[in-house]
Design an enzyme around this catalytic site. Structure first.
Site, PDB file in Angstrom:
ATOM      1  N   HIS A 211      27.804  45.191  50.949  1.00  0.00           N
ATOM      2  CA  HIS A 211      29.008  45.587  50.208  1.00  0.00           C
ATOM      3  C   HIS A 211      29.227  47.106  50.275  1.00  0.00           C
ATOM      4  O   HIS A 211      29.098  47.818  49.271  1.00  0.00           O
ATOM      5  CB  HIS A 211      28.932  45.122  48.741  1.00  0.00           C
ATOM      6  CG  HIS A 211      30.289  45.094  48.079  1.00  0.00           C
ATOM      7  ND1 HIS A 211      30.627  44.208  47.090  1.00  0.00           N
ATOM      8  CD2 HIS A 211      31.403  45.848  48.278  1.00  0.00           C
ATOM      9  CE1 HIS A 211      31.873  44.414  46.696  1.00  0.00           C
ATOM     10  NE2 HIS A 211      32.365  45.419  47.415  1.00  0.00           N
TER      11      HIS A 211
ATOM     12  N   ARG B 292      36.124  39.594  48.664  1.00  0.00           N
ATOM     13  CA  ARG B 292      35.110  39.264  47.673  1.00  0.00           C
ATOM     14  C   ARG B 292      34.386  38.010  48.148  1.00  0.00           C
ATOM     15  O   ARG B 292      35.018  37.096  48.705  1.00  0.00           O
ATOM     16  CB  ARG B 292      35.751  39.007  46.297  1.00  0.00           C
ATOM     17  CG  ARG B 292      36.212  40.264  45.572  1.00  0.00           C
ATOM     18  CD  ARG B 292      35.037  41.137  45.145  1.00  0.00           C
ATOM     19  NE  ARG B 292      35.427  42.312  44.395  1.00  0.00           N
ATOM     20  CZ  ARG B 292      35.605  43.532  44.898  1.00  0.00           C
ATOM     21  NH1 ARG B 292      35.433  43.737  46.189  1.00  0.00           N
ATOM     22  NH2 ARG B 292      35.924  44.540  44.126  1.00  0.00           N
TER      23      ARG B 292
ATOM     24  N   GLU C  74      25.712  38.856  44.567  1.00  0.00           N
ATOM     25  CA  GLU C  74      25.249  40.156  45.085  1.00  0.00           C
ATOM     26  C   GLU C  74      24.286  40.779  44.086  1.00  0.00           C
ATOM     27  O   GLU C  74      24.478  40.613  42.874  1.00  0.00           O
ATOM     28  CB  GLU C  74      26.447  41.078  45.311  1.00  0.00           C
ATOM     29  CG  GLU C  74      27.383  40.527  46.385  1.00  0.00           C
ATOM     30  CD  GLU C  74      28.623  41.400  46.620  1.00  0.00           C
ATOM     31  OE1 GLU C  74      28.697  42.511  46.051  1.00  0.00           O
ATOM     32  OE2 GLU C  74      29.501  40.970  47.369  1.00  0.00           O
TER      33      GLU C  74
HETATM   34  C1  DGY Z   1      36.256  47.877  45.496  1.00  0.00           C
HETATM   35  O1  DGY Z   1      36.572  49.018  45.167  1.00  0.00           O
HETATM   36  O2  DGY Z   1      36.732  46.887  44.952  1.00  0.00           O
HETATM   37  C2  DGY Z   1      35.265  47.767  46.610  1.00  0.00           C
HETATM   38  O3  DGY Z   1      34.858  46.456  46.827  1.00  0.00           O
HETATM   39  C3  DGY Z   1      34.072  48.632  46.351  1.00  0.00           C
HETATM   40  O4  DGY Z   1      33.411  48.240  45.201  1.00  0.00           O
END
Ligand code: DGY
Length: 329
Positions: free
Chosen positions: A289, A242, A271
């Site tokens: 992402h 993240r 984002e």
């Molecule tokens: C998640 O599933 O957490 C990935 O980052 C995709 O959104």
């Protein structure tokens, strides 16, 4: 809005395909905000008081947003990460939260490795260079990359995805594996020869540092100016976890000043990423992402999220219940 009173109502707010909506409609009333019909947030807020279940991803949901969702029983997130949700508040309200683990492990690890390869061999930068017509003689050494095979790979957070990245490095590229995290993983130490290090030691020794920790108050800005200075000037930082795990301003500074060689990023503090100093940096590979964004994996995530939602609303225990203490079964 005309809703059957014999059926529960699902608010499908994002990453929900027409096929998913069709399947949901077999058992539930479905409300799916549509940008063609006006403001999405307004539609979402208007639907909330009717919703027994929410399905989607990418919305912060907590006390403030869910106050009017008085009938809410479950939020089914089409993601493995659940840092967008205030789990304490869900527990207080007895709202179930589900996610989609496992099905995205390998795709996300593939993407992590793509970022390792791309940053080291300057794939994105040299693709742009070639297409700009700059290839007129053999490539100057100033544009050479660095090897990946045989280099030391440091994994910060050796969970399922971290282990899948480590396997690619160890088995495919003969890379010694270091890892840091809350607990020792003796099975992976045996399987891959992985060696445990403190975070500081790992940062000092690894040629590639791959971040795979979930976001929490403990991991927010885990990598800041101090940590970046601990890394080798030749090292590359890859983030597939993240964005807020990294202090982005500090990373930009480190990339601009050669504190580290480069970065491969899939996630950002804010984002979608827009108008960022990262855009000016050739030593940063920036992806939007897409860790889990393959047709196969997103389909599998959708199926899993649907199954979780369905179980929860039909009174069965969902397979991927993040907060089992609220299940009344
Ligand atoms: C998640 O599933 O957490 C990935 O980052 C995709 O959104």
């Amino acid at each position: 809005m005309s809703l059957s009173s014999t059926k529960k109502t699902v608010l499908a707010f994002s990453r929900v395909t027409p096929e998913m909506i069709e399947r949901l409609q077999q058992d539930f009333n479905v409300i799916a905000p549509n940008p063609k019909l006006g403001d999405i947030n307004e539609q979402f807020n208007q639907a909330l008081p009717h919703a027994h279940g929410l399905i989607g991803v990418g919305r912060k949901l907590g006390r403030q947003q869910l106050e009017n969702a008085t009938q809410l029983e479950v939020v089914s997130s089409v993601s493995v990460g659940y840092d967008n949700y205030d789990v304490d508040y869900f527990n207080e309200r007895g709202i179930m939260l589900t996610n989609t683990p496992d099905v995205l492990t390998e795709s996300t690890a593939d993407l992590g490795f793509a970022l390792i390869m791309s940053s080291a061999r300057r794939v994105a930068e040299l693709d742009a260079w070639t297409k700009a017509g700059q290839w007129q003689a053999s490539v100057p050494s100033a544009l050479f990359g660095c090897d990946v095979h045989g280099k030391t790979l440091g994994i910060v957070g050796l969970g399922n995805i971290g282990a899948a990245v480590a396997r690619r490095g160890r088995l495919g590229f003969n890379m010694p594996i270091l890892y840091s995290g809350n607990s020792r993983k003796t099975d992976l130490e045996h399987e891959l020869g992985a060696q445990y290090r403190s975070l500081d030691q790992l940062l000092a020794e690894a040629d590639f540092v791959c971040l795979v920790v979930p976001l929490s108050e403990k991991t927010r800005h885990l990598i800041g100016p101090r940590e970046l200075k601990l890394m080798k000037p030749s090292a590359i930082l890859v983030n597939i976890s993240r964005g807020p795990v990294v202090d982005e301003a500090a990373l930009v500074h480190a990339l601009q000043h050669g504190t580290i060689r480069g970065a491969g990023l899939d996630v950002y503090e804010k984002e979608p990423l827009s108008d960022s100093p990262l855009f000016q940096l050739k030593n940063a590979v920036t992806l939007p992402h897409i860790g889990s964004a393959t047709h196969e994996t997103r389909d599998a995530m959708a199926q899993r999220a649907l199954a979780n939602l369905r179980s929860a609303l039909l009174g069965e225990r969902p397979q991927d219940l993040v907060n089992p203490q609220v299940f009344k079964g």
